[in-house]
Write an enzyme that holds these catalytic residues in place. Sequence first.
Site, mmCIF file in Angstrom:
data_model
loop_
_atom_site.group_PDB
_atom_site.id
_atom_site.type_symbol
_atom_site.label_atom_id
_atom_site.label_comp_id
_atom_site.label_asym_id
_atom_site.label_seq_id
_atom_site.Cartn_x
_atom_site.Cartn_y
_atom_site.Cartn_z
ATOM 1 C CE1 TYR A 70 -3.229 -3.002 0.325
ATOM 2 C CE2 TYR A 70 -3.686 -2.211 2.523
ATOM 3 C CZ TYR A 70 -3.778 -3.276 1.578
ATOM 4 O OH TYR A 70 -4.505 -4.218 1.744
ATOM 5 C CG HIS B 154 -0.515 -8.841 0.803
ATOM 6 N ND1 HIS B 154 -0.170 -7.522 0.757
ATOM 7 C CD2 HIS B 154 -1.625 -8.987 0.214
ATOM 8 C CE1 HIS B 154 -1.270 -7.060 0.284
ATOM 9 N NE2 HIS B 154 -2.321 -7.947 0.000
#
Length: 259
Positions: free
Chosen positions: A38, A100
């Site tokens: 991000y 992730h």
Amino acid sequence: MVPPIGLGTMGLDGDAGREAVVTALDLGYRHLDTAQIYGNEAVVGAGLNDAVDRGLVDRDDVLVATKVWVDDLAPDRFRESVEESREKLGVDAIDLLYLHRPRGPYDPATTLPLFDAVVDDGLVRHVGVSNFTVDQLATARARLDAPIVAHQTEYHPLFRRPALLADARDHGYAVVAYSPLAGGRVFDLDPIVLVAEKYGVSPAAVSIAWLRAKGMATIPKASSTEHLRSNLAAADLVLDEEDVERIDAIDREEELYPE
């Protein structure tokens, strides 16, 4: 240990993102979710530390979660990336570190011991995985010494995976649903709109309540005070069984983030 409603932070950036984190914590959020990919761990960390400095929240009451991206799963990069995340977040230890996605250089035999090592060394408190299948979860459990405390996955009225919920119940970990509003599509789904009208709430609140009815935690993204407050309040909305079933019966599937 995973609070039912967290703040999803993908896309939050700069001073506005920092203030959104501060506002969320002031309103009562105790779960912050970010990720290396991000690019905003420092923003989330700044918001957390601002809130702590202002006396709005005790650091120990907040679950701070981030995720190791696939580019950083290689053994020669993993620990350094975790250290960088910890420093950006401004925390002594990362409360929950997710893997992730199980792709790229991911190999259970070599990757998962790296997670155990950062737990053993005090850089990380708990381990989670994200975007795994049931089979991949089983393999991870067999390879990890640390328990999997959470599995983060896309889950909303247009993308449902009951087998993942069954596996979580069988093995005692939390499921954390991301994209709970299906990228805004829930606002145009007639069954959800009808249920929202029945309770006098927004379709967003209904979607969150539906996830909660299935036992999941969720991390809706929001930045305005109004949306932050309403998302948090949705945790207290209890849908009738017939309303849950009405949403279950939506005959449409859209995965927003396929592999």
